[in-house]
Write an enzyme that holds these catalytic residues in place. Sequence first.
Site, mmCIF file in Angstrom:
data_model
loop_
_atom_site.group_PDB
_atom_site.id
_atom_site.type_symbol
_atom_site.label_atom_id
_atom_site.label_comp_id
_atom_site.label_asym_id
_atom_site.label_seq_id
_atom_site.Cartn_x
_atom_site.Cartn_y
_atom_site.Cartn_z
ATOM 1 N N CYS A 258 5.253 4.998 2.132
ATOM 2 C CA CYS A 258 5.959 4.151 3.091
ATOM 3 C C CYS A 258 7.398 4.633 3.101
ATOM 4 O O CYS A 258 8.141 4.369 2.162
ATOM 5 C CB CYS A 258 5.876 2.681 2.689
ATOM 6 S SG CYS A 258 6.897 1.603 3.729
ATOM 7 N N CYS B 2 10.055 1.457 3.639
ATOM 8 C CA CYS B 2 10.275 0.445 2.594
ATOM 9 C C CYS B 2 9.305 0.723 1.449
ATOM 10 O O CYS B 2 9.465 1.728 0.759
ATOM 11 C CB CYS B 2 10.189 -0.976 3.137
ATOM 12 S SG CYS B 2 8.817 -1.342 4.241
ATOM 13 N N SER B 3 8.314 -0.127 1.248
ATOM 14 C CA SER B 3 7.405 0.117 0.123
ATOM 15 C C SER B 3 6.054 -0.535 0.375
ATOM 16 O O SER B 3 5.428 -1.048 -0.541
ATOM 17 C CB SER B 3 8.017 -0.414 -1.173
ATOM 18 O OG SER B 3 8.407 -1.766 -0.990
ATOM 19 N N CYS B 4 5.591 -0.533 1.645
ATOM 20 C CA CYS B 4 4.303 -1.133 1.993
ATOM 21 C C CYS B 4 3.196 -0.533 1.126
ATOM 22 O O CYS B 4 3.112 0.685 0.973
ATOM 23 C CB CYS B 4 3.976 -0.886 3.456
ATOM 24 S SG CYS B 4 5.164 -1.649 4.560
#
Lengths: 97, 193, 96
Positions: free
Chosen positions: B99, B102-104
């Site tokens: 991702c 962000c940090s999905c």
Amino acid sequence: MNASPRFAAGATVRVKDDWPERRGPCHIRTPHYIRGRTGKVVRPLGAFPNPEDLAFARPAPERHLYHVLFEQPPIWNEGRPGDTVMVEVFEHWLEEA
Amino acid sequence: MAAPPRAESLALLERLVAALEAKGIVTEAEIADRQANTDKASPETGARMVAKAWTDPAYRALLLSDGKAAAEMMGVSMAGAPPLGVLEDTATRHHLVVCTLCSCYPRALLGYPPNWYKSFAYRSRAVREPRAVLAEWGTMLPDSVEIRVVDSTADFRWMVLPMRPAGTEGWDEARLASIVTRDALVGVALPKA
Amino acid sequence: MPDDHTPAIHDLGGLPRFHCTPVEHDEVPPDAFGKKVDALRQVLAQKKLMTVDELRRGIESIPEGEYFALGYYERWLRSIATLMVEKGHVAKEVLE
């Protein structure tokens, strides 16, 4: 969201070469490296409330989301031909190519 | 390693929770409950799903067409979770999930994302030099295999369905699940018999 | 890359500044602070007091110097606190 998706699997699409972050506060989910790039629709993924509105707690109409496939080397001018990157892109960022 | 939170951040969290509690918006107990719930998710769930898909063609088809339903079948509550997409590796295509924005991460199935998945280096490099990143995990793929990086930018969460390695013929689901690591479900590693 | 195409702070895909940075295989689980911030965000989302999109917008508006200096869950906390003030759920003094 009643309308059916504008693009079908296999369609060639171009991501808009738009930079809203240059115009003021915004929240967008289209990464910089695919803007202005041409890719192929892998499949429509369904319709989801527009995150660009959700991020500001505005009413968020649903937009169609697509998996779009891009070749890596043209993006980076490096890498192995045939390697790809697949990105979720909302319909309002796509145009026919 | 990630630096510990600074004193002012610890203090801000305390002040924020106290202020929200004073307004009747949240309670410490609700937060603790939620945390306990989050702590329960682990990559073992994703591993069991892959092992079942390796042995049961009908389940494999379900997993690929409706990941959320396939997870529910394994007893995971997916209520409120984002849709789960499953990426099928083949002899000529390997998927790697990142991702960049962000940090999905498919947290319902894999738990908290590891620090490296959230790191600036992984987020910037996986999409541009995936073979170099994979090599750092000791994962070398021949040029005949397409690397398909999946940038998780929107409403889906993505998990890889790796190929079943040779040498696992006759293994039962539990034994198969034991070789499916979290790294394999993200695509930085391959299951090994 | 021309100036007018400089990506936003969080839009990290392919950035040359990380080109030679090995990915540190950090397997340390979140600490008590991180887990609590994580859980708080979920509770507030469940109560429809904020969306994950608002969380991200708040993180993305952290000034560059702080964005890279703060830890992951410190950025989350900063965003959550700012949002709760913006929405009038807590007083501004909480941030000070």
